[in-house]
Design a protein around this motif. Sequence first.
Motif, mmCIF file in Angstrom:
data_model
loop_
_atom_site.group_PDB
_atom_site.id
_atom_site.type_symbol
_atom_site.label_atom_id
_atom_site.label_comp_id
_atom_site.label_asym_id
_atom_site.label_seq_id
_atom_site.Cartn_x
_atom_site.Cartn_y
_atom_site.Cartn_z
ATOM 1 N N ALA A 14 14.902 4.257 9.572
ATOM 2 C CA ALA A 14 14.294 5.553 9.211
ATOM 3 C C ALA A 14 13.645 5.515 7.849
ATOM 4 C CB ALA A 14 15.357 6.646 9.263
ATOM 5 N N GLY A 15 13.928 4.475 7.065
ATOM 6 C CA GLY A 15 13.360 4.369 5.725
ATOM 7 C C GLY A 15 11.938 3.855 5.711
ATOM 8 N N LYS A 16 11.401 3.478 6.851
ATOM 9 C CA LYS A 16 10.020 2.979 6.910
ATOM 10 C C LYS A 16 9.053 4.161 6.924
ATOM 11 C CE LYS A 16 11.171 -1.421 9.144
ATOM 12 N NZ LYS A 16 10.925 -2.337 10.278
ATOM 13 N N ILE A 17 8.660 4.597 5.717
ATOM 14 C CA ILE A 17 7.811 5.784 5.577
ATOM 15 C C ILE A 17 6.659 5.473 4.638
ATOM 16 C CG2 ILE A 17 9.711 7.403 6.016
ATOM 17 C CD1 ILE A 17 9.978 7.738 3.008
ATOM 18 N N ASP A 18 5.685 6.370 4.645
ATOM 19 C CA ASP A 18 4.533 6.275 3.736
ATOM 20 C C ASP A 18 4.903 7.008 2.442
ATOM 21 O OD1 ASP A 18 2.167 6.351 2.375
ATOM 22 O OD2 ASP A 18 0.959 7.069 4.071
ATOM 23 N N LEU A 19 5.228 6.223 1.403
ATOM 24 C CA LEU A 19 5.703 6.821 0.159
ATOM 25 C C LEU A 19 4.623 7.622 -0.543
ATOM 26 C CD1 LEU A 19 7.713 3.773 -1.241
ATOM 27 C CD2 LEU A 19 8.650 5.831 -0.177
ATOM 28 N N ILE A 20 3.396 7.182 -0.459
ATOM 29 C CA ILE A 20 2.302 7.846 -1.185
ATOM 30 C C ILE A 20 2.036 9.233 -0.632
ATOM 31 C CG2 ILE A 20 -0.139 7.688 -1.810
ATOM 32 C CD1 ILE A 20 1.629 5.646 -3.193
ATOM 33 N N HIS A 21 2.208 9.390 0.655
ATOM 34 C CA HIS A 21 1.871 10.672 1.276
ATOM 35 C C HIS A 21 3.094 11.498 1.664
ATOM 36 C CE1 HIS A 21 -1.763 8.142 1.869
ATOM 37 N NE2 HIS A 21 -2.382 9.296 1.553
ATOM 38 N N GLU B 137 -7.791 -6.345 -11.040
ATOM 39 C CA GLU B 137 -6.438 -5.972 -10.636
ATOM 40 C C GLU B 137 -6.475 -4.837 -9.626
ATOM 41 O OE1 GLU B 137 -2.624 -5.952 -13.374
ATOM 42 O OE2 GLU B 137 -3.536 -3.973 -13.422
ATOM 43 N N TYR B 138 -5.642 -4.966 -8.608
ATOM 44 C CA TYR B 138 -5.549 -3.878 -7.628
ATOM 45 C C TYR B 138 -4.079 -3.689 -7.248
ATOM 46 C CZ TYR B 138 -5.035 -7.494 -4.017
ATOM 47 O OH TYR B 138 -4.590 -8.560 -3.260
ATOM 48 N N PHE B 139 -3.773 -2.518 -6.770
ATOM 49 C CA PHE B 139 -2.408 -2.144 -6.399
ATOM 50 C C PHE B 139 -2.064 -2.763 -5.045
ATOM 51 C CE2 PHE B 139 0.288 1.066 -4.098
ATOM 52 C CZ PHE B 139 1.455 0.877 -4.825
ATOM 53 N N TRP B 140 -1.033 -3.602 -5.054
ATOM 54 C CA TRP B 140 -0.591 -4.203 -3.791
ATOM 55 C C TRP B 140 0.359 -3.273 -3.047
ATOM 56 C CZ3 TRP B 140 4.254 -5.273 -1.890
ATOM 57 C CH2 TRP B 140 4.317 -6.006 -0.705
ATOM 58 N N GLY B 141 1.357 -2.721 -3.812
ATOM 59 C CA GLY B 141 2.373 -1.872 -3.201
ATOM 60 C C GLY B 141 3.622 -1.841 -4.076
ATOM 61 N N PHE B 142 4.753 -1.573 -3.459
ATOM 62 C CA PHE B 142 6.018 -1.470 -4.195
ATOM 63 C C PHE B 142 7.030 -2.494 -3.698
ATOM 64 C CE2 PHE B 142 4.419 2.972 -4.318
ATOM 65 C CZ PHE B 142 4.373 3.168 -5.684
ATOM 66 N N THR B 143 7.770 -3.034 -4.630
ATOM 67 C CA THR B 143 9.031 -3.686 -4.282
ATOM 68 C C THR B 143 10.124 -2.671 -4.608
ATOM 69 O OG1 THR B 143 9.160 -4.689 -6.486
ATOM 70 C CG2 THR B 143 8.213 -6.027 -4.711
ATOM 71 N N ILE B 144 11.059 -2.525 -3.690
ATOM 72 C CA ILE B 144 12.015 -1.415 -3.787
ATOM 73 C C ILE B 144 13.442 -1.924 -3.616
ATOM 74 C CG2 ILE B 144 12.709 0.828 -2.824
ATOM 75 C CD1 ILE B 144 9.832 1.009 -1.652
ATOM 76 N N VAL B 145 14.349 -1.357 -4.380
ATOM 77 C CA VAL B 145 15.776 -1.606 -4.204
ATOM 78 C C VAL B 145 16.495 -0.267 -4.232
ATOM 79 C CG1 VAL B 145 16.228 -1.949 -6.666
ATOM 80 C CG2 VAL B 145 17.765 -2.967 -5.000
ATOM 81 N N ASP C 219 0.824 -1.228 0.000
ATOM 82 C CA ASP C 219 0.000 0.000 0.000
ATOM 83 C C ASP C 219 0.847 1.263 0.000
ATOM 84 O OD1 ASP C 219 -2.435 -1.399 0.005
ATOM 85 O OD2 ASP C 219 -2.301 -1.698 2.186
ATOM 86 N N GLY C 220 2.108 1.149 -0.413
ATOM 87 C CA GLY C 220 2.985 2.313 -0.494
ATOM 88 C C GLY C 220 3.672 2.657 0.803
ATOM 89 N N ILE C 221 3.494 1.825 1.845
ATOM 90 C CA ILE C 221 4.129 2.093 3.135
ATOM 91 C C ILE C 221 5.245 1.079 3.341
ATOM 92 C CG2 ILE C 221 3.789 2.225 5.626
ATOM 93 C CD1 ILE C 221 0.824 2.806 5.033
ATOM 94 N N VAL C 222 6.490 1.569 3.522
ATOM 95 C CA VAL C 222 7.642 0.683 3.682
ATOM 96 C C VAL C 222 7.550 -0.012 5.035
ATOM 97 C CG1 VAL C 222 10.161 0.525 3.778
ATOM 98 C CG2 VAL C 222 9.074 2.170 2.238
ATOM 99 N N THR C 223 7.475 -1.351 4.984
ATOM 100 C CA THR C 223 7.352 -2.140 6.228
ATOM 101 C C THR C 223 8.540 -3.061 6.455
ATOM 102 O OG1 THR C 223 6.117 -3.832 5.017
ATOM 103 C CG2 THR C 223 4.822 -2.115 6.121
ATOM 104 N N ASP C 224 9.180 -3.507 5.370
ATOM 105 C CA ASP C 224 10.290 -4.454 5.494
ATOM 106 C C ASP C 224 11.505 -3.895 4.761
ATOM 107 O OD1 ASP C 224 8.955 -7.095 6.615
ATOM 108 O OD2 ASP C 224 7.592 -6.288 5.086
ATOM 109 N N ILE C 225 12.644 -3.905 5.463
ATOM 110 C CA ILE C 225 13.910 -3.439 4.882
ATOM 111 C C ILE C 225 15.003 -4.424 5.225
ATOM 112 C CG2 ILE C 225 15.629 -1.591 4.791
ATOM 113 C CD1 ILE C 225 13.526 0.374 5.683
#
Length: 450
Positions: free
Chosen positions: A111-118, A165-173, A97-103
């Motif tokens: 500190a990288g666990k943020i809400d990317l959408i907002h 289809e619905y938006f799950w979130g982001f995979t990020i590197v 959902d655009g919120i970083v939960t796992d790093i």
Amino acid sequence: MKKKTLVPLIVFLLGICLVSFIVYKTDTHEREQRHITAQLNAATYGERIKNEITDGIEITNALGQILISENGEIHQFDTIAGNLMSDSIESVQLAPDGIVTDIYPTAGNKAGKIDLIHDKDRGKISCYARDNHTIITQGPFELKQGGYGIAVRNPVYLKDKNEQEYFWGFTIVILRVPDIFSDSIHALSDFGYEYRILKTETPWSDTYKVVYQSDGQIDHPVSYAFTIGDENWKFEVTPKSGWRNNILIVVTSGIFLAIILFLSILTRVWLVAKENKNKFQILAHTDSLTGIYNRYGFDGLAEKMISKNPQTHFVAALLDIDDFKFINDIYGHSYGDRALKSLADSMKAFFPSDALLGRNGGDEFGILLPNCTFKEVTEQMQQFTKLPKTFSYMGKGQQIYISLGYAEYPTFASSYSQLMHCADAALYEIKLHGKKWMYGLQGRASVRCP
């Protein structure tokens, strides 16, 4: 300006123009070749950089495939992320959902666990990626662990029970800069190039931002463009030594200038030698006292004139100064020279321009008149003999007298040597009888000499 100076100068100036043209063409060709080589290197290494960034992006694709296969769940995330890590990867993240939960790794990245959408800095571009189903990159930005990084966010979409289809979130590197493309830029640097990597600030912007660049100056670079997602990238390169090959220009200029200088000097030497040769030839054929031909010059030219025109009539005359030894003894040799010069001047003034005049030695002079006969010159010879001739002594004019004999070719002489022999016989006849200007009998007698 004398010819021996002007011609070498012209050769040198023309040579400078030629050297300038050669250097210009060489420089133009070299720059074109350097541009072609630089363009090939930009395309080759630009494509490698794109592939190296794409390799980092593949991590987000791998995580996305796991999420899709596991219906939005990833078990043992740290183990999977650890296996995907490399030296150029700073961290791997999940943002449902655009919120970083796992790093991974967790240390130093909480500190990288943020809400990317907002988030005010990341929200707009993250929404763009979500709404347009496209990968986005953001950065470079300073990493808390040191260095710089680029965030790659890959939107993941799942399907519900109704196959919607619905938006799950982001995979990020997070890719480390310049580690992710260090092999390419190090190789390019070893080849002697400065470089710069740029990308558009956002997918909807035309403004480019520098991702990474070398320390040297980048002047008029060639570039290679590529796209990642909806973002445009550029890879620019320029030779460290510049587009001009200064060493080649200096060497080419030096070689050709040396050649031109050598040719100019050689031209001057040749002209000086030619001028000296002409002077020596003139000196060899000219009597230095009177300025008319000497014996060698007179005989050579007279014989050549007759041999080239064997059917033409010529009259040759020989004359000398009466009692010349008396003049030298009484007045001195310097005044004898004056008498000789005065007689030569009288000859030059009296006879036509096509007449050949020479001093055969001592007080003897020779005359060769072309295109005339014995009878035609008789009056002319008498006039010249009667013409007053003087030289100056103590401010007074001293009279000199001459004896003259002449003969005709080819009427009574078949060669130049025979002609001169007859003229000499006529002169002897005149001096023997003491006549100063009577030629008729003596002259006619001389032309019959064997």
